[in-house]
Design a protein around this motif. Structure first.
Motif, PDB file in Angstrom:
ATOM      1  N   SER A 254       7.453  -3.725   7.366  1.00 47.77           N
ATOM      2  CA  SER A 254       6.311  -4.693   7.829  1.00 47.77           C
ATOM      3  C   SER A 254       5.148  -4.525   6.818  1.00 47.77           C
ATOM      4  N   LEU A 255       4.501  -3.540   6.576  1.00 55.39           N
ATOM      5  CA  LEU A 255       3.962  -3.012   5.688  1.00 55.39           C
ATOM      6  C   LEU A 255       4.068  -3.395   4.188  1.00 55.39           C
ATOM      7  N   ASN A 256       5.395  -3.285   3.703  1.00 54.28           N
ATOM      8  CA  ASN A 256       5.710  -3.456   2.500  1.00 54.28           C
ATOM      9  C   ASN A 256       5.756  -5.060   2.428  1.00 54.28           C
ATOM     10  N   GLU A 257       5.955  -5.795   3.346  1.00 55.58           N
ATOM     11  CA  GLU A 257       5.982  -7.070   3.212  1.00 55.58           C
ATOM     12  C   GLU A 257       4.595  -7.721   3.084  1.00 55.58           C
TER      13      GLU A 257
ATOM     14  N   GLY B 268       5.434  -6.396  15.130  1.00 55.36           N
ATOM     15  CA  GLY B 268       6.195  -5.230  14.879  1.00 55.36           C
ATOM     16  C   GLY B 268       6.964  -4.563  15.708  1.00 55.36           C
ATOM     17  N   MET B 269       6.607  -4.655  17.015  1.00 52.86           N
ATOM     18  CA  MET B 269       7.406  -3.937  18.162  1.00 52.86           C
ATOM     19  C   MET B 269       8.751  -5.067  18.393  1.00 52.86           C
ATOM     20  N   ALA B 270       8.629  -6.286  18.177  1.00 55.85           N
ATOM     21  CA  ALA B 270       9.688  -7.220  18.350  1.00 55.85           C
ATOM     22  C   ALA B 270      10.706  -7.002  16.901  1.00 55.85           C
ATOM     23  N   LYS B 271      10.345  -6.870  15.803  1.00 56.37           N
ATOM     24  CA  LYS B 271      10.883  -6.709  14.807  1.00 56.37           C
ATOM     25  C   LYS B 271      11.908  -5.656  14.878  1.00 56.37           C
TER      26      LYS B 271
ATOM     27  N   HIS C 173       1.602   5.447   7.754  1.00 53.66           N
ATOM     28  CA  HIS C 173       2.140   4.962   6.785  1.00 53.66           C
ATOM     29  C   HIS C 173       1.397   4.057   5.786  1.00 53.66           C
ATOM     30  N   ALA C 174       0.453   3.202   6.324  1.00 55.05           N
ATOM     31  CA  ALA C 174      -0.320   2.236   5.586  1.00 55.05           C
ATOM     32  C   ALA C 174      -1.018   2.673   4.215  1.00 55.05           C
ATOM     33  N   PRO C 175      -1.780   3.901   4.373  1.00 56.81           N
ATOM     34  CA  PRO C 175      -2.474   4.395   3.043  1.00 56.81           C
ATOM     35  C   PRO C 175      -1.654   4.813   2.035  1.00 56.81           C
TER      36      PRO C 175
ATOM     37  N   LYS D 236       2.129  -5.808   1.890  1.00 55.64           N
ATOM     38  CA  LYS D 236       1.772  -5.539   0.527  1.00 55.64           C
ATOM     39  C   LYS D 236       2.044  -6.724  -0.797  1.00 55.64           C
ATOM     40  N   ALA D 237       3.677  -6.935  -0.488  1.00 52.73           N
ATOM     41  CA  ALA D 237       3.970  -7.791  -1.476  1.00 52.73           C
ATOM     42  C   ALA D 237       3.482  -9.106  -1.523  1.00 52.73           C
ATOM     43  N   ALA D 238       3.061  -9.634  -0.378  1.00 53.25           N
ATOM     44  CA  ALA D 238       2.130 -10.998  -0.104  1.00 53.25           C
ATOM     45  C   ALA D 238       0.780 -10.826  -0.261  1.00 53.25           C
ATOM     46  N   ARG D 239       0.298  -9.444  -0.426  1.00 55.56           N
ATOM     47  CA  ARG D 239      -0.969  -9.337  -0.987  1.00 55.56           C
ATOM     48  C   ARG D 239      -1.925  -9.612   0.299  1.00 55.56           C
ATOM     49  N   LYS D 240      -1.625  -9.301   1.379  1.00 58.94           N
ATOM     50  CA  LYS D 240      -2.299  -9.654   2.593  1.00 58.94           C
ATOM     51  C   LYS D 240      -2.901  -8.326   3.210  1.00 58.94           C
ATOM     52  N   LYS D 241      -4.099  -8.580   4.119  1.00 60.00           N
ATOM     53  CA  LYS D 241      -4.798  -7.332   4.454  1.00 60.00           C
ATOM     54  C   LYS D 241      -3.759  -6.834   5.850  1.00 60.00           C
ATOM     55  N   ILE D 242      -4.035  -5.424   6.216  1.00 61.57           N
ATOM     56  CA  ILE D 242      -3.296  -5.150   7.296  1.00 61.57           C
ATOM     57  C   ILE D 242      -3.976  -5.151   8.575  1.00 61.57           C
TER      58      ILE D 242
END
Length: 269
Positions: free
Chosen positions: A136-139, A118-121, A188-190, A141-147
């Motif tokens: 990153s969180l939206n990505e 995230g920092m590198a992004k 932002h995740a929730p 979510k779209a991939a249905r992966k855990k945070i």
């Protein structure tokens, strides 16, 4: 056949001769044994220099936070291994450590890598940290992966270990970019994932220890060392009052067979 580079036959960790043993530039007997505690020595061994008081405080806190985690799969594997081979403490310990994957204990490393990404992004895309975190969180979510580093099945209002570690990092003045990234994710995740996602201990540990100066490449060493202590406790108890075969039996009771039915035997007449 030679494989890999052959031009770096060097180590900076330890050496010895007939009279002395040197570890990271210190005489083991006169400078270290009886002069340094194990957390300081662990930091010195891995990084090559002694920790500051704040760094020692955070390392100790992280080790204590996850040394014991109950009868998780890695602990069960260790205890059942010792039950089957009471003389093989090393094998039982190895079984427990080998069971530390990306879901249990190794999740600390996964979370640390995610924070670093995230920092590198933010840096590579020339945007602020908050924008990078939201993307990153939206990505995920779209991939249905855990945070990584967020969410807990029991502590939905907040993992008390994570809260304590983050408060301690603030008190010790080590909270930096990693802690900032983690807190931004938790903010932002929730709303993006649409469910409670508090910071868990696997998110807090990498954030605080990396901000304290621990190297990302050696991050997994922290939970490995911590769980070694917990495994030692379980193996000692297992040697006194074994539950390894009880756990094995309970697995037989709990798990039902749903394979093919036994075929009737045929006889020649």
């Amino acid at each position: 056949m030679r494989i890999g580079k052959q031009n770096q036959a060097l180590t900076a960790i330890a050496t010895s001769d007939a009279d002395t043993i040197t570890v990271r530039g210190y005489d083991l007997c006169s400078d270290l044994i009886g002069q340094i505690d194990f957390s300081d020595y662990f930091w010195l061994l891995v990084i090559g220099q002694k920790p500051t008081p704040a760094q020692r405080k955070m390392l100790d806190a992280c080790l204590v936070a996850i040394a014991e985690h109950g009868l998780v799969p890695s602990v069960q594997a260790a205890r059942m291994t010792l039950a089957a081979g009471p003389e093989a403490w090393q094998g039982a310990m190895a079984a427990g450590l080998l069971g530390m994957g990306s879901v249990v204990a190794g999740s600390t490393e996964v979370s640390g890598q995610y924070l670093a990404q995230g920092m590198a992004k933010a840096k590579s895309e020339g945007c602020d940290l908050e924008t990078a975190v939201i993307a990153s969180l939206n990505e995920l979510k779209a991939a249905r992966k855990k945070i990584p580093g967020l969410g807990h099945p029991q502590h939905s209002e907040g993992d008390p270990r994570a809260i304590k570690l983050l408060d301690l990092a603030d008190e010790q003045g080590v909270s930096g970019r990693y802690v900032e990234t983690l807190r931004m994710l938790a903010k932002h995740a929730p709303g993006i994932i649409n469910r409670p996602l508090p910071i868990n201990v696997s998110g807090a540990i990498p954030a605080v220890i990396l901000d304290a100066g621990w190297p990302l490449e050696a991050l997994k060493a922290v939970p490995l060392l911590a769980r070694t202590a917990g495994l030692a406790a379980h193996l000692y108890e297992e040697s006194l009052r074994s539950i390894g075969f009880i756990m094995s039996h309970q697995a037989d009771v709990a798990i039902s067979y749903d394979g093919a039915a036994s075929k009737p035997s045929s006889s020649n007449s």
